[in-house]
Motif scaffolding. Structure first.
Motif, PDB file in Angstrom:
ATOM      1  N   TRP A 110       0.785  -1.181  -0.101  1.00 43.13           N
ATOM      2  CA  TRP A 110       0.104  -0.010  -0.109  1.00 43.13           C
ATOM      3  C   TRP A 110       0.809   1.283   0.136  1.00 43.13           C
ATOM      4  N   ALA A 113      -0.366   4.327   1.969  1.00 42.90           N
ATOM      5  CA  ALA A 113      -0.593   4.052   3.340  1.00 42.90           C
ATOM      6  C   ALA A 113       0.236   4.886   4.032  1.00 42.90           C
ATOM      7  N   PRO A 170      -8.469  -0.068   3.768  1.00 45.90           N
ATOM      8  CA  PRO A 170      -8.266   1.218   4.359  1.00 45.90           C
ATOM      9  C   PRO A 170      -9.528   1.551   5.360  1.00 45.90           C
ATOM     10  N   GLY A 210      -6.214  11.234   6.296  1.00 43.71           N
ATOM     11  CA  GLY A 210      -7.024  11.046   5.237  1.00 43.71           C
ATOM     12  C   GLY A 210      -7.498  12.256   4.369  1.00 43.71           C
ATOM     13  N   LEU A 215      -3.799   7.100   3.002  1.00 36.78           N
ATOM     14  CA  LEU A 215      -4.492   6.014   3.635  1.00 36.78           C
ATOM     15  C   LEU A 215      -3.964   5.447   4.928  1.00 36.78           C
ATOM     16  N   ASN A 216      -5.042   5.048   5.805  1.00 36.11           N
ATOM     17  CA  ASN A 216      -5.070   4.295   6.914  1.00 36.11           C
ATOM     18  C   ASN A 216      -5.066   2.922   6.761  1.00 36.11           C
ATOM     19  N   VAL A 217      -4.212   2.010   6.865  1.00 35.56           N
ATOM     20  CA  VAL A 217      -4.570   0.574   6.511  1.00 35.56           C
ATOM     21  C   VAL A 217      -4.732  -0.301   7.524  1.00 35.56           C
TER      22      VAL A 217
END
Length: 293
Positions: A110, A113, A170, A210, A215-217
């Motif tokens: 990612w 991320a 995500p 965000g 992204l926060n994964v």
């Protein structure tokens, strides 16, 4: 060879938790990272002992209890800017085999991320809801005011993302108790907001990442154990009001202006009442059991 990541943890008389953190960290990666302990005024000698016992540990005194996010920022500032990733974790985390290497592999899958978080379990094996949606005005207020007295309310369920599968994906934000952060993204948004003394700083961080296009994964194939909230259980009269103050700050920051002033006032009043009830209940439990709630 320099490790691809460094580790930051924040201590406040964390005692044996810190020892277990460092002991289990050796199995979390094939690399040996630099570890920064940002100490917020411990009196138990544990941070000093850790720095003396481990060549890769650096102790940074913050000068007092400046809060979690502010202390993390202080620790990250000590790390060479060429190091791509920073692991931020509470000292009461115990690492599983290959946990950090697993998060690093996910970060390569990612590339957008900014933060990646593992599945977090509690000592009894319960899965902690660490990957959640960013609360909006309605869900955030409903959860903040009713979360402890009506735990099955729909706003808390939406906020906790209770119906989500344990799949890599995500999410809105990830628990700050254990995060792998891409240093460039973290620095680009100014790190944690140090106005949050404790609690909600991770919600705010995930939301700002965000909004900035990152992204926060959630990576549930990786897990760690977290003996959560030992500071809260020892000092509910301080920590519970701090939690409620942070909840108000987050919601108020995202609902500015005179038209929403009545909403902010109502939220402040509701949170103040809930805070007093929660503190009283925690102190009663301490007296009943003869120890922290």
């Amino acid at each position: 060879m320099t490790a691809s990541f460094a580790v930051v943890t924040v201590t406040y008389s964390s005692g044996d938790y810190l020892h277990n953190f460092l002991r289990t960290l050796t199995r979390a990666s094939r690399e040996t990272p630099e570890v920064i302990i940002a100490d917020n005024g411990s009196t138990d000698g544990a941070p000093e002992q850790a720095a003396a016992d481990h060549d890769n540990v650096t102790l940074v005194h913050t000068g007092g209890n400046i809060g979690y996010g502010g202390a993390v920022n202080r620790g990250v500032a000590q790390i060479d800017e060429d190091i791509e990733f920073v692991v931020v974790a509470n000292p009461d985390v115990e690492w599983s085999e290959g946990a950090i290497d697993g998060l690093l592999e996910a970060a390569r899958r990612w590339p957008r991320a900014a933060s990646l978080g593992p599945l977090i379990t509690e000592p009894d094996g319960t899965v902690y809801p660490s990957a959640r949606r960013v609360p909006d005005l309605i869900s955030g207020t409903g959860h903040a005011v009713l979360g402890t007295v009506w735990k099955s309310n729909p706003w808390t369920a939406a906020y906790r993302n209770d119906d989500a599968d344990l799949t890599e994906r995500p999410v809105g934000w990830l628990s700050g108790s254990c995060l792998l952060l891409r240093r460039a993204a973290f620095d680009a948004i100014g790190g944690f907001d140090s106005r949050y003394f404790m609690f909600m700083e991770d919600v705010d961080l995930g939301d700002r990442l965000g909004r900035s296009g990152w992204l926060n994964v959630f990576v549930p194939s990786v897990s760690v154990m977290h003996a959560k909230s030992h500071s809260v259980s020892r000092h509910p009269e301080k920590m519970i009001p701090a939690h409620h103050a942070s909840a108000y700050r987050f919601t108020a920051d995202r609902n500015p202006g005179p038209l929403r002033a009545p909403i902010r006032l109502a939220l402040r009043a509701g949170l103040a009442v809930r805070s007093k009830i929660a503190v009283a209940a925690a102190l009663r439990e301490q007296r009943r059991t003869g120890g922290p709630a």
